[in-house]
Every structure is written in C-alpha cells, then in structure tokens.
Design a protein around this motif. Structure first.
Motif, short mmCIF file in Angstrom:
data_model
loop_
_atom_site.label_atom_id
_atom_site.label_comp_id
_atom_site.label_asym_id
_atom_site.label_seq_id
_atom_site.Cartn_x
_atom_site.Cartn_y
_atom_site.Cartn_z
N LYS A 30 0.82 -1.21 0.00
CA LYS A 30 0.00 0.00 0.00
C LYS A 30 0.86 1.26 0.00
N ARG A 31 2.18 1.07 0.16
CA ARG A 31 3.08 2.21 0.22
C ARG A 31 4.18 2.13 -0.83
N LEU A 81 0.36 7.02 -1.61
CA LEU A 81 1.27 6.15 -0.85
C LEU A 81 1.32 6.51 0.64
N GLN A 82 0.45 7.37 1.09
CA GLN A 82 0.42 7.73 2.51
C GLN A 82 -0.14 6.58 3.33
N PRO A 83 0.37 6.44 4.56
CA PRO A 83 -0.17 5.36 5.43
C PRO A 83 -1.62 5.63 5.81
#
Length: 156
Positions: free
Chosen positions: A9-10, A154-156
């Motif tokens: 996810k990143r 791409l932020q958590p």
C-alpha cells in the motif's frame, strides 16, 4: 509483500521511456505489489508503437525490442496493454504531444483503458514537448505532479 520487505500500500513505481514501459509492465504483471505508478512517455503496445513511430525510430527499435514481422507473438506477450485489465494501482500518465520516439497513442491507450475501468488516473499531456520534458516550466510541472501523486496514494 509476503516477505514483509515492504507494504504494497506504500510502494510506487516510476519511470520514463524504457522506465515508463517498465512501470506499465510492473503494474500489469504484479498488480498486488504497487499502490501507485507514474508512467512517463512509455511504450505500452509494441504493435501500435511500430505502426506509429517514425521510420528511423522503428528501424532502431527492431534491433532493441524485436522485429514485429518475425517476432509478433513475443512482442504481443511483452506489451502491457494486453494485461491492462489487471491494473489496480492509481496511475499517473505524462506524455509530450510531439513525441516522435514514443508516439502519444501509447499514453492514450493507457488512459482510455484505465478510465473505462474506474482506476484512479490522471493524464498530463504537454502540448509543447516531445520525448522527455526539457522546458523548465514543464519539468517543474512534471515533478510536482509526480510528487503530489505519490503523496496522495502512498500515505499510510
């Protein structure tokens, strides 16, 4: 990833020209590994590339990529467009309208295919550029778009 090396996810993928091709190859062949991609003036379909490229570029590319007359099946297999339905990652496409190395039809195919599937997409067409972006204002716009894209996806 299963190995625990990175959080898919990143993870993003970015590249131009050959690298743009690799972005689309990565997003189509490994759709679970990337959350976002930025394709800058990359080939997505060798058939349309050879059909629309300038004769000098087509001649050089036959040596690099393969001969579309004798290696059609291999070039089709290597063309990400034939697996574009696998793309899940948010995709940014940047291309110069006057690109004679990689005709703009390559970008348009990606945009059309992903838009029809609802994949997060942004298309930046530079009307005053060719292969690569050389004008300072366009280089700044390119980098701002890429950084913003990856910050968003791409932020958590």
């Amino acid at each position: 990833m299963q190995s625990g090396v990175a959080d898919p996810k990143r993870v993003g993928i970015y590249g131009g020209s050959y690298g743009g091709y690799m972005v689309m190859a990565g997003l189509t062949n490994y759709p679970e590994r990337f959350a976002a991609g930025a394709d800058l003036y990359g080939i997505v379909d060798f058939e349309t590339f050879f059909a629309h490229a300038e004769p000098w570029m087509s001649a050089l590319s036959r040596v690099e990529y393969g001969d579309p007359d004798t290696q059609r099946d291999m070039l089709r297999e290597l063309s990400p467009i034939h697996k574009i339905d696998r793309v899940k990652a948010a995709t940014l496409v940047l291309h110069g309208a006057n690109d004679t190395n990689v005709p703009v039809v390559e970008a348009e195919q990606v945009v059309s295919a992903l838009k029809s599937r609802g994949v997060p997409l942004e298309y930046v067409l530079f009307p005053d550029e060719g292969h690569g972006f050389v004008k300072s204002k366009n280089r700044l716009r390119e980098m701002a778009a890429v950084v913003s894209w990856f910050q968003k996806y791409l932020q958590p």
